[in-house]
Design a protein around this motif. Structure first.
Motif, short mmCIF file in Angstrom:
data_model
loop_
_atom_site.label_atom_id
_atom_site.label_comp_id
_atom_site.label_asym_id
_atom_site.label_seq_id
_atom_site.Cartn_x
_atom_site.Cartn_y
_atom_site.Cartn_z
N PRO A 80 -6.08 -13.62 -4.46
CA PRO A 80 -4.79 -14.25 -4.66
C PRO A 80 -3.70 -13.23 -4.97
CG PRO A 80 -6.22 -14.64 -6.55
CD PRO A 80 -7.04 -13.95 -5.51
N ALA A 81 -2.46 -13.62 -4.73
CA ALA A 81 -1.33 -12.74 -4.96
C ALA A 81 -1.24 -12.33 -6.43
CB ALA A 81 -0.04 -13.41 -4.52
N VAL A 82 -1.58 -13.26 -7.31
CA VAL A 82 -1.56 -12.98 -8.73
C VAL A 82 -2.95 -13.27 -9.29
CG1 VAL A 82 -0.51 -13.58 -10.95
CG2 VAL A 82 0.88 -13.63 -8.87
N PRO A 83 -3.64 -12.26 -9.81
CA PRO A 83 -4.97 -12.50 -10.38
C PRO A 83 -4.88 -13.49 -11.54
CG PRO A 83 -4.55 -10.15 -10.16
CD PRO A 83 -3.27 -10.85 -9.85
N ILE A 84 -5.92 -14.27 -11.72
CA ILE A 84 -5.90 -15.34 -12.71
C ILE A 84 -5.65 -14.81 -14.13
CG2 ILE A 84 -8.39 -15.38 -13.12
CD1 ILE A 84 -6.14 -18.47 -12.82
N GLU A 85 -6.08 -13.60 -14.42
CA GLU A 85 -5.86 -13.07 -15.77
C GLU A 85 -4.39 -12.73 -16.01
OE1 GLU A 85 -7.32 -9.68 -13.17
OE2 GLU A 85 -8.11 -11.65 -13.65
N MET A 123 3.51 -18.44 -13.78
CA MET A 123 4.27 -17.20 -13.86
C MET A 123 3.32 -16.00 -13.82
SD MET A 123 6.83 -18.32 -16.94
CE MET A 123 5.51 -18.96 -17.96
N ASP A 124 3.84 -14.90 -13.31
CA ASP A 124 3.11 -13.64 -13.25
C ASP A 124 3.44 -12.83 -14.51
OD1 ASP A 124 1.90 -11.24 -12.68
OD2 ASP A 124 3.05 -10.85 -10.85
N LYS A 125 2.46 -12.67 -15.38
CA LYS A 125 2.70 -11.94 -16.64
C LYS A 125 2.96 -10.45 -16.43
CE LYS A 125 -1.08 -13.33 -18.78
NZ LYS A 125 -2.08 -13.57 -19.86
N GLU A 126 2.56 -9.91 -15.27
CA GLU A 126 2.76 -8.49 -14.99
C GLU A 126 4.12 -8.20 -14.36
OE1 GLU A 126 0.60 -5.94 -15.82
OE2 GLU A 126 -0.36 -7.56 -16.94
N HIS A 127 4.85 -9.26 -14.00
CA HIS A 127 6.17 -9.08 -13.39
C HIS A 127 7.14 -8.54 -14.45
CE1 HIS A 127 9.88 -10.05 -11.24
NE2 HIS A 127 9.13 -10.22 -10.16
#
Length: 172
Positions: free
Chosen positions: A60-65, A99-103
């Motif tokens: 996936p574009a954003v890993p679940i973690e 949301m992507d926490k790494e963004h």
């Protein structure tokens, strides 16, 4: 003489029976092959979601973690645009934002999303109110995409990458 005539009729009927059975066998085999091809294509299409063209597993574009979700607190009741019937229709939805926490923008906006919940609700109401009940029911994915685009424009960022409905009810 009668026995020979009956034997000839039975032999003719057996030959006709064998011919019709072979025709039926070939027609059923081709239909069965077409059905098997259809099932193979359907499972292939479903498998495309799980693996890529080169056979590697889907990532996936954003890993679940790295996913943070935010549930809009209330179930919203929104008036939909009128259909041709002129009746008023409503939708009750509960929305979840992923949301992507790494963004980079997550730290600025994501952690304080609750402070902007009323603005997000306003955008959701604005988008959903443009759909008729038939349009909303026919293509919920388009509705989710429209909400996502509007929220991303509001923040000027794509740290919110997905909109989901936890509960959807139509009335009217």
């Amino acid at each position: 003489m009668k026995k020979n005539m009956i034997s000839v009729i039975i032999l003719a009927l057996l030959i006709v029976n064998i011919a019709l059975t072979s025709v039926m066998l070939f027609s059923v085999t081709s239909t069965n092959k077409a059905t098997a091809d259809l099932v193979t294509r359907i499972t292939g299409a479903m498998d495309m979601e799980l693996s890529s063209a080169d056979g590697t597993a889907f990532k996936p574009a954003v890993p679940i973690e790295n996913v943070a979700s935010y549930d809009i607190a209330d179930t919203m009741t929104i008036r939909l645009k009128q259909d041709e019937d002129g009746a008023e229709h409503y939708i009750m939805i509960a929305v979840t934002l992923s949301m992507d926490k790494e963004h980079d923008d997550y730290k600025e906006y994501g952690e304080t999303l609750g402070d902007r919940e009323s603005l997000i609700k306003s955008e959701i109401i604005s988008v959903v109110g443009q759909y008729t009940m038939a349009e909303a029911q026919a293509d919920e994915e388009a509705l989710k995409q429209a909400i996502l685009e509007r929220i991303q424009n509001m923040f000027g960022s794509d740290f919110i990458y997905k909109v989901d409905f936890r509960d959807v009810k139509y009335s009217g």
